[in-house]
Design a protein around this motif. Structure first.
Motif, PDB file in Angstrom:
ATOM      1  N   ASP A 319      71.304  23.635  16.407  1.00 39.21           N
ATOM      2  CA  ASP A 319      71.956  23.767  15.104  1.00 39.21           C
ATOM      3  C   ASP A 319      72.075  22.429  14.383  1.00 39.21           C
ATOM      4  O   ASP A 319      72.345  22.400  13.173  1.00 39.21           O
ATOM      5  N   LEU A 320      71.844  21.316  15.086  1.00 37.99           N
ATOM      6  CA  LEU A 320      71.905  19.989  14.462  1.00 37.99           C
ATOM      7  C   LEU A 320      70.549  19.530  13.931  1.00 37.99           C
ATOM      8  O   LEU A 320      70.463  18.475  13.313  1.00 37.99           O
ATOM      9  N   ILE A 321      69.482  20.305  14.197  1.00 33.64           N
ATOM     10  CA  ILE A 321      68.144  19.939  13.750  1.00 33.64           C
ATOM     11  C   ILE A 321      67.921  20.467  12.332  1.00 33.64           C
ATOM     12  O   ILE A 321      68.192  21.640  12.043  1.00 33.64           O
ATOM     13  N   GLU A 322      67.389  19.610  11.453  1.00 34.94           N
ATOM     14  CA  GLU A 322      67.173  20.010  10.062  1.00 34.94           C
ATOM     15  C   GLU A 322      65.820  20.705   9.884  1.00 34.94           C
ATOM     16  O   GLU A 322      65.760  21.887   9.554  1.00 34.94           O
ATOM     17  N   ASP A 323      64.717  19.989  10.082  1.00 39.00           N
ATOM     18  CA  ASP A 323      63.387  20.578   9.940  1.00 39.00           C
ATOM     19  C   ASP A 323      62.979  21.179  11.292  1.00 39.00           C
ATOM     20  O   ASP A 323      62.304  20.552  12.106  1.00 39.00           O
ATOM     21  N   ARG A 324      63.375  22.427  11.535  1.00 32.44           N
ATOM     22  CA  ARG A 324      63.222  23.017  12.863  1.00 32.44           C
ATOM     23  C   ARG A 324      61.775  23.359  13.189  1.00 32.44           C
ATOM     24  O   ARG A 324      61.349  23.228  14.342  1.00 32.44           O
ATOM     25  N   GLN A 325      61.004  23.781  12.199  1.00 34.98           N
ATOM     26  CA  GLN A 325      59.612  24.138  12.452  1.00 34.98           C
ATOM     27  C   GLN A 325      58.810  22.912  12.877  1.00 34.98           C
ATOM     28  O   GLN A 325      58.030  22.960  13.836  1.00 34.98           O
ATOM     29  N   LYS A 326      58.999  21.822  12.179  1.00 32.65           N
ATOM     30  CA  LYS A 326      58.301  20.577  12.515  1.00 32.65           C
ATOM     31  C   LYS A 326      58.757  20.063  13.882  1.00 32.65           C
ATOM     32  O   LYS A 326      57.932  19.627  14.704  1.00 32.65           O
ATOM     33  N   ALA A 327      60.074  20.109  14.121  1.00 32.05           N
ATOM     34  CA  ALA A 327      60.607  19.621  15.399  1.00 32.05           C
ATOM     35  C   ALA A 327      60.062  20.446  16.559  1.00 32.05           C
ATOM     36  O   ALA A 327      59.723  19.897  17.616  1.00 32.05           O
ATOM     37  N   SER A 346      58.363  27.418  29.155  1.00 36.46           N
ATOM     38  CA  SER A 346      59.029  27.984  27.970  1.00 36.46           C
ATOM     39  C   SER A 346      59.998  26.977  27.383  1.00 36.46           C
ATOM     40  O   SER A 346      60.840  26.412  28.091  1.00 36.46           O
ATOM     41  N   LEU A 347      59.896  26.742  26.083  1.00 33.85           N
ATOM     42  CA  LEU A 347      60.839  25.908  25.337  1.00 33.85           C
ATOM     43  C   LEU A 347      61.645  26.831  24.437  1.00 33.85           C
ATOM     44  O   LEU A 347      61.093  27.453  23.520  1.00 33.85           O
ATOM     45  N   VAL A 348      62.934  26.943  24.698  1.00 32.96           N
ATOM     46  CA  VAL A 348      63.769  27.893  23.964  1.00 32.96           C
ATOM     47  C   VAL A 348      64.846  27.134  23.195  1.00 32.96           C
ATOM     48  O   VAL A 348      65.717  26.504  23.804  1.00 32.96           O
ATOM     49  N   PRO A 349      64.810  27.157  21.849  1.00 34.14           N
ATOM     50  CA  PRO A 349      65.872  26.505  21.068  1.00 34.14           C
ATOM     51  C   PRO A 349      67.159  27.329  21.130  1.00 34.14           C
ATOM     52  O   PRO A 349      67.133  28.545  20.890  1.00 34.14           O
ATOM     53  N   ILE A 350      68.251  26.680  21.452  1.00 36.27           N
ATOM     54  CA  ILE A 350      69.539  27.375  21.564  1.00 36.27           C
ATOM     55  C   ILE A 350      70.643  26.498  20.994  1.00 36.27           C
ATOM     56  O   ILE A 350      70.449  25.307  20.723  1.00 36.27           O
ATOM     57  N   SER A 351      71.800  27.100  20.852  1.00 31.69           N
ATOM     58  CA  SER A 351      73.022  26.355  20.536  1.00 31.69           C
ATOM     59  C   SER A 351      74.110  26.866  21.462  1.00 31.69           C
ATOM     60  O   SER A 351      74.572  28.001  21.320  1.00 31.69           O
ATOM     61  N   GLY A 352      74.496  26.051  22.429  1.00 33.29           N
ATOM     62  CA  GLY A 352      75.550  26.441  23.352  1.00 33.29           C
ATOM     63  C   GLY A 352      76.885  26.618  22.665  1.00 33.29           C
ATOM     64  O   GLY A 352      77.746  27.348  23.152  1.00 33.29           O
ATOM     65  N   LEU A 353      77.061  25.980  21.516  1.00 30.07           N
ATOM     66  CA  LEU A 353      78.335  26.056  20.801  1.00 30.07           C
ATOM     67  C   LEU A 353      78.462  27.369  20.038  1.00 30.07           C
ATOM     68  O   LEU A 353      79.509  28.025  20.064  1.00 30.07           O
ATOM     69  N   THR A 354      77.382  27.786  19.340  1.00 36.68           N
ATOM     70  CA  THR A 354      77.436  28.998  18.520  1.00 36.68           C
ATOM     71  C   THR A 354      76.915  30.228  19.253  1.00 36.68           C
ATOM     72  O   THR A 354      77.183  31.358  18.845  1.00 36.68           O
ATOM     73  N   GLY A 355      76.145  30.024  20.323  1.00 41.32           N
ATOM     74  CA  GLY A 355      75.604  31.147  21.075  1.00 41.32           C
ATOM     75  C   GLY A 355      74.247  31.627  20.607  1.00 41.32           C
ATOM     76  O   GLY A 355      73.683  32.561  21.179  1.00 41.32           O
ATOM     77  N   SER A 356      73.675  31.004  19.577  1.00 39.64           N
ATOM     78  CA  SER A 356      72.369  31.441  19.095  1.00 39.64           C
ATOM     79  C   SER A 356      71.276  31.082  20.107  1.00 39.64           C
ATOM     80  O   SER A 356      71.296  30.004  20.696  1.00 39.64           O
ATOM     81  N   GLY A 357      70.337  32.009  20.304  1.00 40.04           N
ATOM     82  CA  GLY A 357      69.201  31.758  21.185  1.00 40.04           C
ATOM     83  C   GLY A 357      69.454  32.076  22.648  1.00 40.04           C
ATOM     84  O   GLY A 357      68.529  31.963  23.456  1.00 40.04           O
TER      85      GLY A 357
END
Length: 468
Positions: A319-327, A346-357
């Motif tokens: 959730d702190l990444i701005e340009d997520r596609q490029k990153a 597997s590389l899985v983007p997640i946010s432990g704080l918000t629960g996304s992913g």
């Protein structure tokens, strides 16, 4: 388990030492430094024929709720609320302190049964403290020595009234016991049992968000978290369920570079985390997405692969990444380049704080676990081997070509193959890597370690005298 008992008391009175003795294994970290234990840790305890659940807790301290000590105290209070009886421990050699009196009053207000334990009571040095503990008003103290095992019969007598006679389903032990069978040494031919808890260890550098991630999965503040790095010390196991499938999650201490690990306590924490990796089936390596692929991250990934565990990389703090596609494109390129031993991980983007992913993360865990257990038939392997040898045969070494005759899968978890050849010591390492990569691509063994062993076939004429 017949009942639950929580060990509480000031820091450094011997709570974890008693916990280790009751569970019969040194699974809780013990050190002379006060405040070693931070999270509450349950375990299966036994005294004679009395079986119960024991909960090790952090030392009770007076502190503001926002501080680390205050959050540790909240964990202890949660353990007291969960338990049927509290084992209030004091240091008999130090005597009753004002803090002991304060916490004795706190336990009285809970209205739950309390068993007073005067630890370190061996010899004459503890006699005065045992007599003084009567003044706490918690009944007759149990004088014992957790270090030497003295007084356990008295503790048995004090806990016996809490045993329940009605039958109950036994709960799973939430610890990694030293007597457990390491992963990979069980029956390899057995099918995957979906009713058995899948053991998943969450590892990473300090402050990568491991405990926050597990708390979000559970939906409660089960593990101690905060902005401070290195909060977690013990490897704590918690039970969870995802889509009806039981999961056992192991939270581990953050592992820094070996050169930076200076204190004995941190070495013990890292050792506990390494043991959790060895007893896990899938390892979720947590990266800080704002500073991923640090040298320590790569070393941890290599460690997991060398231990033969299935690997999934969680890119936390997405959730702190701005340009997520490029990153994401950059991280996939780095993973292919920097982690060739875990190609296709597997590389899985997640946010432990918000629960996304988190759901996508668990899907990747389940898929990788299935791949880790995969078996390939001998017929399919040898058809593949014949095509490989026809397309790219082994090179000639010292004027003699190495002959690959036969291949079979010896076991899974991780997939392990045995190739029989004429001169295994002469086969170049580059060609072995070529075979491993071919196995990975042909049979879909991405993201899991593959082991290929070379064996020399039996020579039927060896040992026979030559005929003239």
């Amino acid at each position: 388990m017949s009942f639950k008992a929580a060990i509480v008391g000031r820091p450094n009175v011997g709570k974890s030492t008693l916990f280790n003795r009751l569970v019969g294994s040194k699974i809780a970290l013990v050190d002379d430094t006060p405040g070693v234990t931070r999270d509450r840790r349950p375990g299966e305890a036994r005294i004679g024929d009395l079986h119960f659940t024991i909960i090790d807790t952090a030392g009770l301290e007076e502190a503001d709720a926002a501080t680390l000590e205050g959050r540790m105290r909240a964990q202890t209070e949660a353990a007291i609320a969960e338990a049927d009886v509290s084992l209030f421990m004091i240091d008999a050699r130090a005597g009753v302190t004002p803090a002991d009196e304060h916490f004795a009053e706190l336990l009285r207000r809970t209205g739950k049964p309390v068993v007073l334990i005067a630890n370190k009571a061996e010899g004459k040095a503890g006699e005065a403290g045992v007599l003084e503990s009567y003044g706490l008003g918690l009944g007759e103290p149990v004088a014992l020595s957790a270090e030497h095992g003295e007084g356990m019969a008295d503790l048995f007598a004090a806990l016996l009234p809490f045993e329940r006679t009605e039958p109950e389903d036994e709960e799973a032990d939430d610890t990694v016991a030293e007597t457990d069978v390491p992963v990979g040494e069980e029956d390899e031919g057995a099918p995957v049992d979906l009713t058995r808890p899948l053991k998943v260890a969450v590892v990473g550098r300090p402050n990568a968000g491991k405990s926050t991630l597990i708390n979000t999965m559970l939906g409660e503040d089960r593990l101690l978290t905060g902005p401070e790095a290195g909060i977690t010390r013990d490897s704590i196991a918690v039970e969870w369920e995802w889509r009806g499938r039981p999961i056992r999650l192991f939270d581990t201490a953050g592992m820094r570079k070996k050169a930076r690990v200076e204190t004995k306590l941190e070495r013990l924490s890292v050792g506990d985390a390494l043991r959790a990796i060895r007893f896990a089936e899938v390892v979720v390596l947590t990266f800080d997405a704002t500073i991923p692929f640090e040298k320590q991250d790569l070393q941890l990934a290599d460690l997991v692969v060398r231990e033969g565990r299935a690997l999934v990389i969680a890119l936390n703090k997405w959730d702190l990444i701005e340009d997520r596609q490029k990153a994401m494109a950059e991280m996939r390129e780095k993973a292919e380049r920097l982690l060739p031993q875990a190609r296709g991980v597997s590389l899985v983007p997640i946010s432990g704080l918000t629960g996304s992913g988190i759901d996508k993360l668990m899907q990747a865990v389940a898929k990788t676990y299935e791949t880790w257990n995969r078996r390939v038939s001998t017929a399919a392997l040898n058809r593949w081997l014949a095509s490989v040898l026809e397309y790219h045969p082994p090179p000639a070494v010292s004027g003699r070509r190495v002959k690959l005759r036969y291949m079979t899968q010896a076991k899974s978890r991780p997939p392990t193959f045995v190739a029989f050849c004429s001169r295994p010591e002469a086969l170049p390492e580059a060609y072995t890597r070529y075979l491993v990569n071919g196995l990975r691509d042909t049979f879909g063994l991405e993201a899991v370690p593959i082991r290929l062993m070379l064996r020399k076939g039996d020579n039927p004429f060896e040992g026979r005298a030559s005929k003239r």
